[in-house]
Design a protein around this motif. Structure first.
Motif, PDB file in Angstrom:
ATOM      1  N   TYR B  35       0.841  -1.087   0.100  1.00 25.51           N
ATOM      2  CA  TYR B  35      -0.007  -0.067  -0.011  1.00 25.51           C
ATOM      3  C   TYR B  35       0.813   1.356  -0.080  1.00 25.51           C
ATOM      4  N   ARG B  37       0.795   5.656   0.876  1.00 27.13           N
ATOM      5  CA  ARG B  37      -0.211   6.979   1.425  1.00 27.13           C
ATOM      6  C   ARG B  37       0.646   8.193   0.908  1.00 27.13           C
ATOM      7  N   LYS B  41      -3.298  12.102   1.629  1.00 28.11           N
ATOM      8  CA  LYS B  41      -4.352  11.395   1.092  1.00 28.11           C
ATOM      9  C   LYS B  41      -4.412   9.974   1.854  1.00 28.11           C
ATOM     10  N   GLU B  42      -5.542   9.239   1.565  1.00 37.13           N
ATOM     11  CA  GLU B  42      -5.420   7.833   2.150  1.00 37.13           C
ATOM     12  C   GLU B  42      -4.600   6.924   1.745  1.00 37.13           C
ATOM     13  N   ILE B  43      -4.466   5.902   2.486  1.00 36.19           N
ATOM     14  CA  ILE B  43      -3.669   4.745   2.203  1.00 36.19           C
ATOM     15  C   ILE B  43      -4.408   3.981   0.701  1.00 36.19           C
TER      16      ILE B  43
END
Lengths: 113, 118
Positions: B35, B37, B41-43
């Motif tokens: 993932y 980030r 912002k979001e992961i």
């Protein structure tokens, strides 16, 4: 598009008070929701989860509430402590099984001593 | 038991250079996820391995990103050539593996690699 989001980007709470962190989701097909805590310099840490067939689940000092009618998820922290200061993310798992998580943007919780 | 580890913890490179990030999952975990980030912002999900196979790479932004998991143990994520927008924190997570549709394994996250592209 469908996503998981958060109502408030920051939250300041007095030590000892209860904290409530909110999250909205738009995918009605999501069946599993998780709250993560991320402290500075660390990766997200699992706090609590809930399945779509439940509306409430309690852990130690934490409670997750799920309202499927309005597609809303919340994390309640009782007697907030300085160690609770972190960024909190909600995440959804849109399929059963081991599939990628879809995260919201995060809410920063600051505990005032 | 050791958790998920990632190396390096920080990397600062110039645009156009190559960087390789490494993730060592918890021993015995079949599932490995990447993932990232990006600031503010979001992961976001990048890639999912089940053992050495790429199960889902729908989150990979473009062909400058290459992930491998030879032997089904550790994984590498190479960015070549790096661009400014690649800056962010890259997380790796692993989970043991369970029966699809009946059980969901908790994903354990590593501390992340902070990548800065100048």
């Amino acid at each position: 598009g469908e996503n998981v989001g958060l109502h408030l980007p920051t939250l300041s709470v007095q030590e000892g008070d209860n904290s409530i962190i909110n999250c909205a989701y738009s995918n009605s097909a999501s069946d599993y929701f998780i709250w993560y805590k991320q402290e500075s310099g660390k990766g997200p840490q699992f706090i609590i989860d809930i399945r779509s067939n439940m509306d409430k689940r309690q852990g130690q000092r934490v409670t997750v509430l799920l309202n499927k009618t309005v597609k809303h998820l919340s994390l309640q922290i009782a007697a907030t402590q300085p160690g609770d200061s972190a960024v909190y993310f909600c995440a959804e798992n849109r399929d059963s099984g081991n599939t990628p998580l879809v995260f919201g943007k995060g809410t920063r919780l600051s505990v005032i001593a | 038991e050791a958790g998920v580890t990632q190396f390096p913890s920080h990397s600062v490179i110039e645009k156009g250079q190559t960087v390789t990030l490494r993730c060592d999952p918890i021993s015995g975990h079949d599932n490995l996820y990447w993932y990232r980030r990006v600031m503010g912002k979001e992961i976001k999900f990048l890639l999912h391995f089940v053992k050495e196979s790429k199960q889902d790479e729908s989150g990979m932004p473009n062909n400058r990103f290459l992930a491998e998991r030879t032997g089904g143990t550790y994984s590498t994520l190479k960015v070549q050539p790096a661009e400014l927008e690649d800056s962010g924190v890259y997380f790796c997570a692993s989970s043991p593996g369970g029966e699809w549709g009946t059980f969901w394994d908790e994903q354990f996250f590593g501390p992340g690699t902070r990548l800065t592209v100048l």
